[in-house]
Each structure stands twice: as structure tokens, then as C-alpha cells.
Enzyme design. Sequence first.
Site, short mmCIF file in Angstrom:
data_model
loop_
_atom_site.label_atom_id
_atom_site.label_comp_id
_atom_site.label_asym_id
_atom_site.label_seq_id
_atom_site.Cartn_x
_atom_site.Cartn_y
_atom_site.Cartn_z
N HIS A 179 3.53 -5.16 3.74
CA HIS A 179 3.53 -5.72 5.09
C HIS A 179 3.10 -7.19 5.04
O HIS A 179 2.34 -7.59 4.16
CB HIS A 179 2.54 -4.98 6.00
CG HIS A 179 2.86 -3.54 6.20
ND1 HIS A 179 3.88 -3.11 7.01
CD2 HIS A 179 2.30 -2.42 5.67
CE1 HIS A 179 3.93 -1.79 6.99
NE2 HIS A 179 2.97 -1.35 6.17
N HIS B 61 0.84 -1.20 0.00
CA HIS B 61 0.00 0.00 0.00
C HIS B 61 0.87 1.24 0.00
O HIS B 61 2.09 1.16 0.13
CB HIS B 61 -0.99 0.01 1.18
CG HIS B 61 -0.37 0.20 2.53
ND1 HIS B 61 -1.06 0.73 3.60
CD2 HIS B 61 0.86 -0.05 3.00
CE1 HIS B 61 -0.27 0.78 4.65
NE2 HIS B 61 0.90 0.31 4.32
N HIS C 75 -1.24 -10.38 -1.66
CA HIS C 75 -0.40 -10.02 -2.80
C HIS C 75 -1.06 -9.01 -3.73
O HIS C 75 -0.87 -9.03 -4.95
CB HIS C 75 0.06 -11.28 -3.56
CG HIS C 75 1.13 -12.01 -2.81
ND1 HIS C 75 0.84 -12.90 -1.81
CD2 HIS C 75 2.47 -11.96 -2.91
CE1 HIS C 75 1.95 -13.38 -1.32
NE2 HIS C 75 2.97 -12.82 -1.96
N HIS D 250 4.94 0.34 -0.33
CA HIS D 250 5.67 -0.64 0.49
C HIS D 250 4.70 -1.73 0.90
O HIS D 250 3.50 -1.63 0.63
CB HIS D 250 6.28 0.04 1.73
CG HIS D 250 5.26 0.59 2.66
ND1 HIS D 250 4.51 1.74 2.38
CD2 HIS D 250 4.81 0.15 3.86
CE1 HIS D 250 3.67 1.97 3.36
NE2 HIS D 250 3.82 1.02 4.28
N CYS E 68 5.74 6.16 4.73
CA CYS E 68 4.63 5.35 4.23
C CYS E 68 3.89 5.99 3.06
O CYS E 68 2.95 5.42 2.52
CB CYS E 68 3.65 5.00 5.36
SG CYS E 68 4.40 3.89 6.56
N GLU F 228 0.22 -5.08 11.59
CA GLU F 228 0.92 -4.61 10.39
C GLU F 228 2.41 -4.95 10.45
O GLU F 228 3.02 -5.30 9.44
CB GLU F 228 0.72 -3.10 10.27
CG GLU F 228 1.32 -2.49 9.03
CD GLU F 228 1.00 -1.02 8.90
OE1 GLU F 228 -0.14 -0.70 8.49
OE2 GLU F 228 1.87 -0.20 9.21
#
Length: 152
Positions: free
Chosen positions: A31, A16, A75, A29, A25, A136
Site C-alpha cells: 500500500h 504486508h 519499503h 501485497h 489480503c 491504506e
Amino acid sequence: MGTIRITKQFSFETGHALYGYDGKCKNVHGHSYKLSVTVIGKPIDDTNHVKHGMVIDFGDLKKIVKSEIVDVFDHATVFNKNTPHVELAKELEDRGHNVLLVNYQPTSEMMVIDFAKKIKKHLPEHITLHSLKLQETETSFAEWYASDNTSL
């Protein structure tokens, strides 16, 4: 019989970016999310019922969460569709990437609210969604509790 809470845990990988954010952020990137889903109810006390003694079959809960959350978000890259990230999303989609455009800033807080709405729609009437925990990172997570969200 007493009221029981049961929890099933899930994991998925999602990318995201936070449009307009003033930190790292803002960049795309990903998680390794961990989602804990807790429901509450009374175990079935009918000895002739195939699911006697269960609040809900863990397999049934898994089907709901996998179809509504895991299979959708795993994904994928998530962007707020109300931002200029739609241009990046289009570029990624054109290159064969799995992109989700959502109506919210894709923070853990907003994602867990979205997940709660989606899961609640599919639970049997006698089962209540008690809480969700969306982790997260190893040290950061958002939690949703039904008791805090009576309007949802």
C-alpha cells in the site's frame, strides 16, 4: 492563548500479508500509506523563545514521525511474528529484503495503535497526541483518537 491542534502528513510504501485472513489480503501485497499526525497544545507565548507562536515546530514533529515510523516502515514488508509467516520473512531477509516482524496482525487498525504508542513516547511534555489517521487506500483508513484510548 488558546489550545490548537496541528497536523503533519506523511507517506510511505509498505507491504504486508494477513495470516489466517479469509480474503485477498492473505497474500503479500503493498500500500501507499498516508499518515496524518495531529497533536494538541498551546502555542508558546514567550516572545523571546525561538519557537514563539508554535505549538510544536513542524520540523520537530517530522523528526519524531520519520525516525519512529516512516524510516522504519517505508519499503519494508511487515509480518506478524507469531505466525508461520516468519518462514517467509526469513526467506525474504536472506534475499536482501527489508522485513519487519511485529507482535500484531499488520492491519491498519493495529498499525495505527502501534504508531500512537511510538509517537507519544517522544513528544514534549506540553504536547499531546490528539489523533492519527492511517490511510491504506484512497477509500479506506483507520483512525486513532486519544479521547478513545485513555489507557495508552
